[in-house]
Write a protein that holds these residues in place. Structure first.
Motif, PDB file in Angstrom:
ATOM      1  N   HIS A 111       0.812  -1.219   0.000  1.00 36.81           N
ATOM      2  CA  HIS A 111       0.000   0.000   0.000  1.00 36.81           C
ATOM      3  C   HIS A 111       0.856   1.285   0.000  1.00 36.81           C
ATOM      4  O   HIS A 111       0.558   2.240  -0.728  1.00 36.81           O
ATOM      5  CB  HIS A 111      -0.918  -0.025   1.234  1.00 36.81           C
ATOM      6  CG  HIS A 111      -1.813   1.151   1.351  1.00 36.81           C
ATOM      7  ND1 HIS A 111      -2.917   1.330   0.556  1.00 36.81           N
ATOM      8  CD2 HIS A 111      -1.770   2.227   2.163  1.00 36.81           C
ATOM      9  CE1 HIS A 111      -3.517   2.460   0.878  1.00 36.81           C
ATOM     10  NE2 HIS A 111      -2.840   3.034   1.849  1.00 36.81           N
ATOM     11  N   HIS A 115       1.295   4.625  -2.477  1.00 34.65           N
ATOM     12  CA  HIS A 115       1.267   6.066  -2.169  1.00 34.65           C
ATOM     13  C   HIS A 115       2.444   6.780  -2.857  1.00 34.65           C
ATOM     14  O   HIS A 115       2.284   7.878  -3.396  1.00 34.65           O
ATOM     15  CB  HIS A 115       1.326   6.291  -0.661  1.00 34.65           C
ATOM     16  CG  HIS A 115      -0.026   6.266   0.005  1.00 34.65           C
ATOM     17  ND1 HIS A 115      -1.023   7.151  -0.324  1.00 34.65           N
ATOM     18  CD2 HIS A 115      -0.536   5.466   0.979  1.00 34.65           C
ATOM     19  CE1 HIS A 115      -2.101   6.898   0.418  1.00 34.65           C
ATOM     20  NE2 HIS A 115      -1.837   5.873   1.210  1.00 34.65           N
ATOM     21  N   SER A 136       1.267   8.622   6.551  1.00 31.95           N
ATOM     22  CA  SER A 136      -0.145   8.252   6.408  1.00 31.95           C
ATOM     23  C   SER A 136      -0.735   8.049   7.796  1.00 31.95           C
ATOM     24  O   SER A 136      -0.148   8.434   8.809  1.00 31.95           O
ATOM     25  CB  SER A 136      -0.268   7.001   5.548  1.00 31.95           C
ATOM     26  OG  SER A 136       0.246   5.914   6.258  1.00 31.95           O
ATOM     27  N   GLY A 137      -1.925   7.421   7.833  1.00 30.79           N
ATOM     28  CA  GLY A 137      -2.587   7.216   9.112  1.00 30.79           C
ATOM     29  C   GLY A 137      -1.883   6.170   9.973  1.00 30.79           C
ATOM     30  O   GLY A 137      -1.941   6.222  11.195  1.00 30.79           O
ATOM     31  N   GLY A 138      -1.192   5.238   9.353  1.00 28.87           N
ATOM     32  CA  GLY A 138      -0.580   4.153  10.109  1.00 28.87           C
ATOM     33  C   GLY A 138       0.933   4.125  10.057  1.00 28.87           C
ATOM     34  O   GLY A 138       1.561   3.328  10.758  1.00 28.87           O
ATOM     35  N   TYR A 166      -2.332  13.230  14.681  1.00 28.17           N
ATOM     36  CA  TYR A 166      -3.331  14.233  14.271  1.00 28.17           C
ATOM     37  C   TYR A 166      -4.749  13.742  14.590  1.00 28.17           C
ATOM     38  O   TYR A 166      -5.569  14.493  15.131  1.00 28.17           O
ATOM     39  CB  TYR A 166      -3.219  14.507  12.766  1.00 28.17           C
ATOM     40  CG  TYR A 166      -2.152  15.521  12.404  1.00 28.17           C
ATOM     41  CD1 TYR A 166      -2.003  16.701  13.127  1.00 28.17           C
ATOM     42  CD2 TYR A 166      -1.310  15.311  11.315  1.00 28.17           C
ATOM     43  CE1 TYR A 166      -1.031  17.631  12.773  1.00 28.17           C
ATOM     44  CE2 TYR A 166      -0.340  16.234  10.957  1.00 28.17           C
ATOM     45  CZ  TYR A 166      -0.207  17.394  11.693  1.00 28.17           C
ATOM     46  OH  TYR A 166       0.747  18.317  11.351  1.00 28.17           O
ATOM     47  N   GLY A 180      -7.401  14.503  10.873  1.00 33.86           N
ATOM     48  CA  GLY A 180      -6.259  15.253  10.343  1.00 33.86           C
ATOM     49  C   GLY A 180      -6.678  16.410   9.451  1.00 33.86           C
ATOM     50  O   GLY A 180      -6.164  17.527   9.557  1.00 33.86           O
ATOM     51  N   LEU A 181      -7.631  16.149   8.605  1.00 33.36           N
ATOM     52  CA  LEU A 181      -8.111  17.158   7.659  1.00 33.36           C
ATOM     53  C   LEU A 181      -8.760  18.331   8.401  1.00 33.36           C
ATOM     54  O   LEU A 181      -8.476  19.498   8.122  1.00 33.36           O
ATOM     55  CB  LEU A 181      -9.121  16.504   6.709  1.00 33.36           C
ATOM     56  CG  LEU A 181      -9.897  17.415   5.780  1.00 33.36           C
ATOM     57  CD1 LEU A 181      -8.943  18.059   4.787  1.00 33.36           C
ATOM     58  CD2 LEU A 181     -10.972  16.616   5.026  1.00 33.36           C
ATOM     59  N   GLY A 269       1.235   9.861   0.823  1.00 32.91           N
ATOM     60  CA  GLY A 269       0.358   9.445   1.927  1.00 32.91           C
ATOM     61  C   GLY A 269      -0.615  10.537   2.319  1.00 32.91           C
ATOM     62  O   GLY A 269      -0.455  11.707   1.959  1.00 32.91           O
ATOM     63  N   VAL A 271      -1.204  12.266   4.966  1.00 27.49           N
ATOM     64  CA  VAL A 271      -0.754  13.467   5.679  1.00 27.49           C
ATOM     65  C   VAL A 271      -0.014  14.427   4.743  1.00 27.49           C
ATOM     66  O   VAL A 271       0.137  15.616   5.050  1.00 27.49           O
ATOM     67  CB  VAL A 271       0.109  13.074   6.899  1.00 27.49           C
ATOM     68  CG1 VAL A 271       0.607  14.285   7.661  1.00 27.49           C
ATOM     69  CG2 VAL A 271      -0.691  12.171   7.842  1.00 27.49           C
ATOM     70  N   ALA A 273      -1.224  15.707   2.411  1.00 29.70           N
ATOM     71  CA  ALA A 273      -2.237  16.713   2.047  1.00 29.70           C
ATOM     72  C   ALA A 273      -2.186  17.907   3.002  1.00 29.70           C
ATOM     73  O   ALA A 273      -2.802  18.943   2.737  1.00 29.70           O
ATOM     74  CB  ALA A 273      -3.633  16.096   2.096  1.00 29.70           C
ATOM     75  N   ASN A 274      -1.454  17.773   4.101  1.00 32.81           N
ATOM     76  CA  ASN A 274      -1.438  18.836   5.118  1.00 32.81           C
ATOM     77  C   ASN A 274      -0.854  20.132   4.552  1.00 32.81           C
ATOM     78  O   ASN A 274       0.252  20.144   4.009  1.00 32.81           O
ATOM     79  CB  ASN A 274      -0.606  18.359   6.317  1.00 32.81           C
ATOM     80  CG  ASN A 274      -0.690  19.322   7.476  1.00 32.81           C
ATOM     81  OD1 ASN A 274       0.151  20.198   7.612  1.00 32.81           O
ATOM     82  ND2 ASN A 274      -1.714  19.173   8.282  1.00 32.81           N
ATOM     83  N   CYS A 300      -3.582  12.073  -2.769  1.00 31.85           N
ATOM     84  CA  CYS A 300      -2.929  11.882  -1.458  1.00 31.85           C
ATOM     85  C   CYS A 300      -3.639  10.819  -0.631  1.00 31.85           C
ATOM     86  O   CYS A 300      -3.017  10.025   0.066  1.00 31.85           O
ATOM     87  CB  CYS A 300      -2.907  13.198  -0.673  1.00 31.85           C
ATOM     88  SG  CYS A 300      -1.719  14.375  -1.302  1.00 31.85           S
ATOM     89  N   GLY A 301      -4.968  10.806  -0.679  1.00 34.93           N
ATOM     90  CA  GLY A 301      -5.726   9.806   0.078  1.00 34.93           C
ATOM     91  C   GLY A 301      -5.697   8.469  -0.635  1.00 34.93           C
ATOM     92  O   GLY A 301      -5.100   8.328  -1.713  1.00 34.93           O
TER      93      GLY A 301
END
Ligand code: KG4
Length: 340
Positions: A111, A115, A136-138, A166, A180-181, A269, A271, A273-274, A300-301
């Motif tokens: 995965h 990304h 990313s989230g993980g 986040y 996060g968003l 990933g 994040v 997108a931050n 990004c997602g």
């Protein structure tokens, strides 16, 4: 080379048709965000069930939109690791079934490699080697992308991922999922210097991260204030946390690029997108005369186009799986799916 790609590692069921690792002929995403929102995070059982309900339709739609019948494809790529195991299994089993019935080769994709490959779609001229911050989230990694299918981890988080820090603090601030968003949006209105949160360092590992202590410090600040009945400026907290996380990510990436001699840096990933991270990394790369590659927000997602892009390169490298392929909840990004 034309690849059908399937992604179901978390809360998006996605399918795409991608040509030559760079051209997206179709990309369909069925997001489950609305179903998980009321729980404040992804509920794995719900995620698996929803993937199972819609995967056929999503794949059908991606083939139709690309006008790509199965007999025009070269392979089927699928996210096989890492992610929620029940969610991954839906995509992997679907891909195995389709591979068996169509005779198309089955190509497992990591995965996070997907990304990174989002950048190949967005930037036609980008080729390895480059250094990539994968957030990313993980996971939070600094990765040397030595070649399309050869990666080496230079730095990694020792505990929580940046996205997790986040998401957990966003929840403590009462923000909706995905945190996060929303935290990023709130931070735009805050003073990033209102709070000085700690910057954890990992002794002897200058490129590693630790976000757990930082997350706890922020959550403690929020809980202490609420226990004393004090009003907190939530935007200031969000902005101060975002500043600290961004400084940690950017400074370590640039330091690693300095030491290893990379002139090209990429980000990948959720994040990535931050908005503050994009601004700060852009400035750091400009100041040091480096080229920066970031996917557009739409890539990004989680999506299957990026899995298709990486799938093309994995297929070209001969990484074809037998039908005994299994999904895996964890896997190092440097692991090569090599069944030869
Ligand atoms: O890559 P991704 O979509 O899923 C994983 O593979 O983990 O990343 C999801 C993560 C979540 O933690 C989410 O809160 C975070 O990306 N995220 C953001 C932003 N947009 C999504 N974090 C900070 N700022 C954003 N704008």
């Amino acid at each position: 080379m034309r690849i059908l790609a399937i992604e179901s590692s978390c809360d998006e069921t996605a399918a795409a048709v991608v040509e030559d690792g760079r051209h997206v002929l179709s990309s369909v995403i069925a997001s489950q965000v609305e179903s998980h929102k009321i729980y404040g995070g992804v509920v794995p059982e719900i995620a698996s069930r929803m993937h199972a309900e819609c995967i056929s339709k999503v794949v059908r739609q991606s083939l139709d939109e690309a006008d790509a019948p199965l007999d025009t494809l070269d392979a089927i790529a699928v996210t096989a690791a890492p992610g929620l195991i029940g969610a991954l299994l839906v995509g992997v089993n679907f891909a195995k079934g389709l591979s068996f019935s169509s005779g198309l080769p089955l190509v497992p994709v990591h995965h996070l490699r997907g990304h990174i490959a989002a950048n190949y779609i967005a930037h036609a001229g980008l080729e390895p080697p480059f250094l990539c911050l994968v957030v990313s989230g993980g996971n939070s990694h600094i990765v040397e992308v030595l070649d399309y299918t050869k990666m080496r981890i230079v730095g990694r988080t020792r505990d929580d991922a940046a996205g997790e820090a986040y998401d957990k603090t966003a929840r403590a601030l009462g923000l909706p999922y995905p945190g996060g968003l929303h935290l990023d949006k709130l931070a735009e209105q805050g003073d990033a210097h209102a709070y000085t949160f700690p910057e954890p360092r990992v002794t002897g590992s200058p490129y590693d991260f630790s976000f757990s202590g930082l997350k706890t410090a922020v959550i403690n600040t929020i809980h202490n204030a609420s226990q004393k009945g004090e009003q907190l400026n939530r935007a200031d907290i969000a902005a101060s946390l975002r500043r600290r996380v961004t400084e940690m990510l950017v400074s370590r990436t640039i330091a690693a690029a300095d030491e290893l001699g990379y002139r090209k840096i990429a980000m990948a990933g959720g994040v990535s997108a931050n908005s503050e991270l994009r601004r700060a990394m852009n400035k750091a790369c400009e100041d040091s005369g480096r080229a920066l590659y970031i996917p557009p927000l739409s890539l990004c997602g989680d999506n299957a186009a990026m899995i298709g892009a990486q799938g093309c390169f994995e297929f070209a490298a001969g990484h074809i799986a037998p039908l005994s392929l299994n999904a895996s909840a964890t896997m190092d990004i440097s692991h090569e799916f090599n069944f030869a």
